[in-house]
Design an enzyme around this catalytic site. Sequence first.
Site, PDB file in Angstrom:
ATOM      1  N   TYR A 113     -11.493   9.252   6.007  1.00  0.00           N
ATOM      2  CA  TYR A 113     -12.798   9.723   6.485  1.00  0.00           C
ATOM      3  C   TYR A 113     -12.973   9.540   7.997  1.00  0.00           C
ATOM      4  CZ  TYR A 113     -13.748   9.553   1.479  1.00  0.00           C
ATOM      5  OH  TYR A 113     -13.698   9.756   0.122  1.00  0.00           O
ATOM      6  N   ASP A 114     -11.904   9.196   8.702  1.00  0.00           N
ATOM      7  CA  ASP A 114     -12.030   8.933  10.142  1.00  0.00           C
ATOM      8  C   ASP A 114     -12.718  10.067  10.923  1.00  0.00           C
ATOM      9  OD1 ASP A 114     -10.970   6.418   9.984  1.00  0.00           O
ATOM     10  OD2 ASP A 114      -8.959   6.955  10.658  1.00  0.00           O
ATOM     11  N   ARG A 117     -10.784  -2.835   8.880  1.00  0.00           N
ATOM     12  CA  ARG A 117      -9.439  -3.373   8.638  1.00  0.00           C
ATOM     13  C   ARG A 117      -9.008  -4.248   9.813  1.00  0.00           C
ATOM     14  NH1 ARG A 117      -7.641   0.932   7.659  1.00  0.00           N
ATOM     15  NH2 ARG A 117      -8.174   0.813   5.464  1.00  0.00           N
ATOM     16  N   ASP A 165      -7.912  -3.272   0.036  1.00  0.00           N
ATOM     17  CA  ASP A 165      -8.693  -2.260  -0.654  1.00  0.00           C
ATOM     18  C   ASP A 165      -9.901  -2.010   0.221  1.00  0.00           C
ATOM     19  OD1 ASP A 165      -8.659  -0.543  -3.036  1.00  0.00           O
ATOM     20  OD2 ASP A 165     -10.674  -1.322  -3.301  1.00  0.00           O
ATOM     21  N   THR A 187       0.837  -1.200   0.000  1.00  0.00           N
ATOM     22  CA  THR A 187       0.000   0.000   0.000  1.00  0.00           C
ATOM     23  C   THR A 187       0.869   1.246   0.000  1.00  0.00           C
ATOM     24  OG1 THR A 187      -1.620   1.314   1.247  1.00  0.00           O
ATOM     25  CG2 THR A 187      -0.234  -0.139   2.535  1.00  0.00           C
ATOM     26  N   PHE A 206      -6.820   8.609   9.482  1.00  0.00           N
ATOM     27  CA  PHE A 206      -6.654   9.157   8.137  1.00  0.00           C
ATOM     28  C   PHE A 206      -8.003   9.105   7.413  1.00  0.00           C
ATOM     29  CE2 PHE A 206      -6.925   5.273   5.558  1.00  0.00           C
ATOM     30  CZ  PHE A 206      -6.744   4.295   6.520  1.00  0.00           C
TER      31      PHE A 206
HETATM   32  P1  ITT Z   1      -3.456   1.979  -1.492  1.00  0.00           P
HETATM   33  O1  ITT Z   1      -4.330   1.697  -2.679  1.00  0.00           O
HETATM   34  O2  ITT Z   1      -2.048   2.294  -1.871  1.00  0.00           O
HETATM   35  O3  ITT Z   1      -3.563   0.902  -0.435  1.00  0.00           O
HETATM   36  P2  ITT Z   1      -5.350   4.108  -1.032  1.00  0.00           P
HETATM   37  O4  ITT Z   1      -5.455   5.228  -0.032  1.00  0.00           O
HETATM   38  O5  ITT Z   1      -5.455   4.456  -2.491  1.00  0.00           O
HETATM   39  O6  ITT Z   1      -3.990   3.312  -0.751  1.00  0.00           O
HETATM   40  P3  ITT Z   1      -7.726   2.517  -1.324  1.00  0.00           P
HETATM   41  O7  ITT Z   1      -7.643   2.530  -2.783  1.00  0.00           O
HETATM   42  O8  ITT Z   1      -8.064   1.221  -0.625  1.00  0.00           O
HETATM   43  O9  ITT Z   1      -6.399   3.029  -0.626  1.00  0.00           O
HETATM   44  O10 ITT Z   1      -8.767   3.627  -0.895  1.00  0.00           O
HETATM   45  C1  ITT Z   1      -9.302   3.592   0.341  1.00  0.00           C
HETATM   46  C2  ITT Z   1      -9.754   4.981   0.724  1.00  0.00           C
HETATM   47  O11 ITT Z   1     -10.897   4.783   1.576  1.00  0.00           O
HETATM   48  C3  ITT Z   1      -8.694   5.682   1.540  1.00  0.00           C
HETATM   49  O12 ITT Z   1      -7.865   6.517   0.770  1.00  0.00           O
HETATM   50  C4  ITT Z   1      -9.564   6.470   2.516  1.00  0.00           C
HETATM   51  O13 ITT Z   1      -9.992   7.661   1.918  1.00  0.00           O
HETATM   52  C5  ITT Z   1     -10.760   5.551   2.714  1.00  0.00           C
HETATM   53  N1  ITT Z   1     -10.532   4.655   3.870  1.00  0.00           N
HETATM   54  C6  ITT Z   1     -10.227   3.319   3.845  1.00  0.00           C
HETATM   55  N2  ITT Z   1     -10.031   2.857   5.071  1.00  0.00           N
HETATM   56  C7  ITT Z   1     -10.194   3.907   5.903  1.00  0.00           C
HETATM   57  C8  ITT Z   1     -10.096   4.078   7.295  1.00  0.00           C
HETATM   58  O14 ITT Z   1      -9.765   3.090   8.091  1.00  0.00           O
HETATM   59  N3  ITT Z   1     -10.331   5.287   7.787  1.00  0.00           N
HETATM   60  C9  ITT Z   1     -10.660   6.321   7.005  1.00  0.00           C
HETATM   61  N4  ITT Z   1     -10.747   6.266   5.680  1.00  0.00           N
HETATM   62  C10 ITT Z   1     -10.514   5.053   5.121  1.00  0.00           C
END
Ligand code: ITT
Length: 225
Positions: free
Chosen positions: A156-157, A183, A73, A11, A154
């Site tokens: 939308y937390d 997660r 994801d 990631t 990070f």
């Molecule tokens: P990688 O693909 O490199 O893992 P990314 O940020 O692009 O990083 P995703 O494509 O999985 O990750 O997008 C997930 C998005 O959803 C992430 O950027 C956040 O905006 C949101 N998100 C996922 N898990 C979250 C969490 O635990 N808390 C807050 N927002 C979350």
Amino acid sequence: MNKLTTLVIATGNSGKTAEIEALLKNFPVKIKNLKDFGPIPHIEEDGSSFDDNAYKKASFVSRVLGLPALADDSGLLVEALSGAPGVFSARYGGEKATDEERCAKLLFEMKGKSNRKAAFECVISIAVPAGNALTYEGRCEGLITEKPSGTNGFGYDPVFYYPPLNKTFAEMSMEEKSSVSHRGKALGEVKSEFNKILVWISQNMPDTDKFNVIQGCEKTDIKIR
Ligand code: ITT
């Protein structure tokens, strides 16, 4: 002699990396993240589900580095917005938007809506270079707040309120969030099966000699097109 298995956390999101590393820290596995390697090609997350994208990230990174890889994801699904932002969570409000801007857009779209129900979902894929993979899922339900609150975490937390703990995710410590989050749940399954996963990895990893050339690229630029 038993060599410690290496697992690459695939990631580019440092918030996710921190959560995943913390949860797997006591396992007999050498955790690496993408920063331990030179740049790898960009992965287009164009799948129609979290499952598709998690597999795409894990299998691609595993193939490029010749090591087992774990990718997540995840995203936020809001009931009153017909499941948006969903698989577009990372790009909501534009590719270059900041977390704050994405939260602001979400609150704007939710203005006046009385149904605040939402859920975070996460799919974790663990893949080996040949493309075989294992999949784990987690989900956490909550409510979208009227305004951001809290500074931890990070994405939308700050706008995701979790009623059982009476806090937003951004008001929780990392440990607290991981004990209830999408997660955390998916990784909980990974943890409970980890010994079996290690056996599966060793049975599915190719003869490492074939991959020495690629592994030798560690900490240098990998120029693969
Ligand atoms: P990688 O693909 O490199 O893992 P990314 O940020 O692009 O990083 P995703 O494509 O999985 O990750 O997008 C997930 C998005 O959803 C992430 O950027 C956040 O905006 C949101 N998100 C996922 N898990 C979250 C969490 O635990 N808390 C807050 N927002 C979350």
